[in-house]
Design an enzyme around this catalytic site. Structure first.
Site, PDB file in Angstrom:
ATOM      1  N   PRO A  64       0.822  -1.221   0.000  1.00 51.86           N
ATOM      2  CA  PRO A  64       0.000   0.000   0.000  1.00 51.86           C
ATOM      3  C   PRO A  64       0.859   1.275   0.000  1.00 51.86           C
ATOM      4  CG  PRO A  64      -0.724  -1.522   1.726  1.00 51.86           C
ATOM      5  CD  PRO A  64       0.526  -2.090   1.145  1.00 51.86           C
ATOM      6  N   ARG A 119      -2.688  -8.914 -20.536  1.00 50.20           N
ATOM      7  CA  ARG A 119      -3.581  -8.372 -21.573  1.00 50.20           C
ATOM      8  C   ARG A 119      -2.848  -7.565 -22.634  1.00 50.20           C
ATOM      9  NH1 ARG A 119      -8.739  -8.155 -20.531  1.00 50.20           N
ATOM     10  NH2 ARG A 119      -9.047  -6.235 -21.682  1.00 50.20           N
ATOM     11  N   GLU A 144       2.778  -7.486   8.658  1.00 53.09           N
ATOM     12  CA  GLU A 144       2.947  -6.029   8.626  1.00 53.09           C
ATOM     13  C   GLU A 144       3.828  -5.567   7.466  1.00 53.09           C
ATOM     14  OE1 GLU A 144       1.062  -4.007  10.584  1.00 53.09           O
ATOM     15  OE2 GLU A 144       0.249  -5.992  11.062  1.00 53.09           O
ATOM     16  N   ASP A 182      -9.986  -0.746 -24.721  1.00 51.59           N
ATOM     17  CA  ASP A 182     -10.354  -0.745 -23.307  1.00 51.59           C
ATOM     18  C   ASP A 182     -10.398   0.663 -22.740  1.00 51.59           C
ATOM     19  OD1 ASP A 182     -10.668  -3.414 -22.947  1.00 51.59           O
ATOM     20  OD2 ASP A 182      -8.674  -3.779 -22.133  1.00 51.59           O
TER      21      ASP A 182
END
Ligand code: 6GU
Length: 261
Positions: free
Chosen positions: A95, A160, A122, A175
């Protein structure tokens, strides 16, 4: 050439999700990409196969040990070299990383391999990141229980982009986000569903009219839903046709909004 993914994970079986199903499953079968997993537990020496420990300084949770991960990265690099991969990168999904977008997907898909680290608990010992990791990537501003799903998200997006992975060679270029616009609405049979009819233009057979309608819908949706994307698209330069279609959409939208019923 085959794109080589080496994934470092405590849960190798999770990756069956992409190698066994759908577009990414077929692509793997057809050798358009290869996925090899490395489990840090296999690089431990103690009987308990320890891969984590308590954080220095205290606090909740556990931290992944640097050494088993380093051995995985080394093994992955050797495997990639044997596969003839000349340009690869070690990426840690966290993150704390740079948020994944289409631009970053394109950047990664120009390489011939990637070494992807899935964290649990963590996170990783910071020294491992410093010594081994070149890029830190997040998939959005929310917290998941581990890096496996983010790694799979990244692999799916990159796969892709590999020529031959998508059935229709034009699908990847049409897309959402490719042209910095959201996708237009799609319809299939029946022509009338619960009293809602398919927009007439799509039944007209007039290909240029259909193209213009789709482009207008893409522009309009991006204006309504993702003004941030539209702003960067305009900054990069939009065509006169796009500008006119968007203006027309805005006028029609404004007129509809003020209509009572
Ligand atoms: Cl890359 N990892 C985790 N654990 N959570 C996330 C993420 C990554 N990206 C968004 N949330």
């Amino acid at each position: 050439m085959t794109f080589e993914f080496d994934v470092i994970t405590l849960f190798p079986e999770m990756f069956d999700c992409i190698t066994k199903y759908g577009v990414t499953g077929r692509a793997e079968k057809n050798n358009l990409y290869n996925l090899h997993t490395w489990d840090p537990r296999d690089f431990t020496k103690d009987t308990r196969r320890t891969v984590d420990d308590r954080p220095f300084g205290g606090g909740p949770g556990m931290v992944m040990l640097a050494q088993p991960l380093e051995k995985c990265v080394t093994a992955a690099k050797i495997r990639q070299e044997k596969c003839g991969v000349s340009d690869t990168r070690v990426v840690y999904l966290t993150p704390q990383g740079r948020t994944l977008d289409h631009k970053l997907v394109k950047e990664f898909s120009r390489l011939s391999g990637l070494i992807l680290i899935s964290g649990r608990y963590e996170g990783l010992d910071e020294r491992l990141i410093k010594q081994q990791v070149q890029d830190e990537v997040s998939i959005g501003d929310y917290v998941l229980s581990g890096g496996e799903l983010p790694v799979m998200v990244l692999i799916d997006c990159i796969a892709r982009q590999i020529p031959g992975v998508l059935g229709d060679p034009e699908s990847a270029s049409q897309d959402s986000f490719v042209d910095e616009l959201l996708d237009c609405p799609h319809y299939t049979r029946p022509e009338s569903y619960l009293g809602n009819v398919v927009p007439n233009v799509l039944l007209s057979g007039d290909h240029d009219k259909i193209r213009r309608w789709r482009l207008q819908q893409s522009l309009g949706r991006t204006w309504l839903r993702r003004p941030d994307l539209l702003k960067s698209k305009i900054e990069q330069g939009i065509t006169i046709e796009e500008k006119e279609l968007l203006e027309e959409f805005k006028i029609a939208y404004g007129a509809n909004k003020n209509k009572v019923n």
